[in-house]
Structures are given as C-alpha cells and as structure tokens.
Design an enzyme around this catalytic site. Structure first.
Site, PDB file in Angstrom:
ATOM      1  N   TYR A 171      -2.467   0.172  10.585  1.00 11.28           N
ATOM      2  CA  TYR A 171      -2.558  -0.357   9.218  1.00 11.28           C
ATOM      3  C   TYR A 171      -1.285  -0.033   8.446  1.00 11.28           C
ATOM      4  CZ  TYR A 171      -4.072  -0.962   4.392  1.00 11.28           C
ATOM      5  OH  TYR A 171      -4.159  -1.352   3.070  1.00 11.28           O
TER       6      TYR A 171
ATOM      7  N   SER B 204       0.840  -1.194   0.000  1.00  7.71           N
ATOM      8  CA  SER B 204       0.000   0.000   0.000  1.00  7.71           C
ATOM      9  C   SER B 204       0.876   1.245   0.000  1.00  7.71           C
ATOM     10  CB  SER B 204      -0.891   0.012   1.247  1.00  7.71           C
ATOM     11  OG  SER B 204      -1.594   1.232   1.370  1.00  7.71           O
TER      12      SER B 204
END
Length: 265
Positions: A158, A145
């Site tokens: 995250y 990501s």
C-alpha cells in the site's frame, strides 16, 4: 472569498460513492460548486446526487465506472467533457488498501492496489490533461497518504502505491509549473471511512489508532478550501506531518524508536 472561488466550478471526484469522496462532494456543493461523481455503485451515486439536489438545488451528474477498466474510463471521461464543458478540476480520490505482510499478501491484492491507486489515477489524469490545459485555470488534486512518506510493516505494498502517487504528483507539478493547472497532493493519516473494511477487516488497526483517526468531513472542508489555491501539499494530521519530516532526516532512528507504533496493524 473561497465560497466565490468555487461557484459554478465543475469538479470531477473519483471514488465519490462513500467516505472522503462523498464528503468532498458535499463540501463542494455547499460552496456553490458542481461535483461530478465517479464510482462503481450506481445506486450510491444516485442517492448522493439526489440528496445534494434536495439540499443545495445543485444538479450533480454521476457516472458509474470501474476505473480499472481503461476503455470504460476513457469513454466516461470523454462523455463528461462533451456533456459538461467546461470542467475545472479533478480530485483523484479513489483508492483501496490491504494491510498484510509481503510474504502473505495475495497477488490479486497487489494488482488491485496498483491498478486503482496508481494506474487508474494516472490514466484519468492523462485523459483529462489535454483538455484541462486548454482551460483558463484548473486544479488537479491527488489523494495520497502519509504512508507514501513513511513506510510501515503490513503496508509495504500500500505504501509503495502511495509513494508512486506522490512521485507522479511531484513530477506532474513540475511539468505543469508554467501552465494554468495547479497540482496538489493530499497526504492523510487514517480517516474514518469504509477503507478499513478491506484494509483491516479484523478492525485491529482501526481500534489501535482510534484516537488519531481523522473525520472525513473535516478533511473535506480543508481540501475544498484549497481548491483553486496554489498549494503544494495538504498534510493531515499535523503531528503526523511533523513526524514524517523528522523521518526523512533520521529514518533509521525513527524506525528503531517507533517500531511498536509502526507495528500496530
């Protein structure tokens, strides 16, 4: 040429029951490959497998598995190897996110993110690695990501999992530099998938980034086009990739100037 590269290539996809994983399965099948689907939902996997067979006349094996269960995962990986030899690729796509400040996030959510995003990814890779090293060529793709490059508020945990994925991917690539295995990281901005049902149940973040959000089919096309092509990273969207590069050079300045943008969750 890239169509031919994927012909009859068997590629394991984790998190294949929806979203990007499902889109990847369709793109691989469309290009003549054989996606092998892993996810928890038997019903969803069966539906995708049936649809791919009807559309492309390709038999699409699927294996229901909870990747946080290591004994179950090990058994499934060994079954796939024995039933579908040779295996040519692995796309570690399964992942989960919960957007919350560290002071408020539950321990359960922290454990869930690290178990699926990091531990399961590493464990599946490790289980397959000795086998893949024996093949003529292979490709491991880890879906990371942009959050692994630029941390933001409410995504500290995250982002930490995706930092870990990038660190693992980069180290693995160097370890396998002289081997037959290509290792690629895919760093994405927000993608229009069910991810946000867990990460952002109120829909605030998804609404704020609506004009920037990536289409999973477009992402899948680009990832599938790079299978078995030596590529270090795929970074999408382009403007976010440029932003992350600037951030690496001037992190303090970026955090001050982009404070409001970073706080849209």
């Amino acid at each position: 040429m890239k169509q031919q590269i994927l012909t009859d290539k068997k590629i394991i996809i984790t998190g294949a029951s929806s979203g990007l994983g499902e889109s990847l399965a369709w793109q691989i099948a469309k290009k003549g490959g054989i996606p092998i689907l892993l996810a928890r939902s038997t019903e969803k996997l069966q539906q995708i497998s049936t649809s791919l067979h009807e559309k492309f006349a390709v038999l699409t094996p699927f294996y229901p598995v909870d990747l946080s269960n290591k004994p179950m995962t090990k058994k499934v990986v060994h079954t796939i190897i024995s039933e579908h030899n040779p295996i040519h690729g692995l796309i570690n796509n399964a992942g989960v996110g919960v957007f919350s400040e560290v002071n408020h996030i539950s321990e359960e959510a922290i454990s869930k993110m690290f178990q699926l995003n990091v531990e399961a990814l590493i464990y599946v890779t490790k289980q397959l690695l000795p086998y893949l090293l024996q093949q003529e060529h292979a490709h491991i793709i880890n879906i990371a990501s942009q959050a692994g490059k630029v941390a933001t508020p409410k995504a500290a945990i995250y982002g930490a999992t995706k930092h870990a994925v990038l660190g693992f991917t980069n180290g693995l690539r160097m370890e396998l530099a002289t081997s037959n295995i290509i290792v690629t990281a895919v760093n994405l901005g927000p993608v229009k998938t069910n991810f946000f049902r867990t990460a952002d149940p109120e829909g605030k973040y998804e609404q704020n980034v609506a004009r920037y959000i990536l289409n999973p089919d477009d992402v899948a096309k680009k990832v599938a086009a790079c299978l078995f092509v030596r590529k270090r990273e795929i970074n999408l969207p382009l403007w976010m990739d440029i932003g992350s590069r600037i951030y690496q050079l001037l992190p303090g300045l970026c955090e001050r100037l982009l404070r409001n943008q970073f706080s849209k969750k």
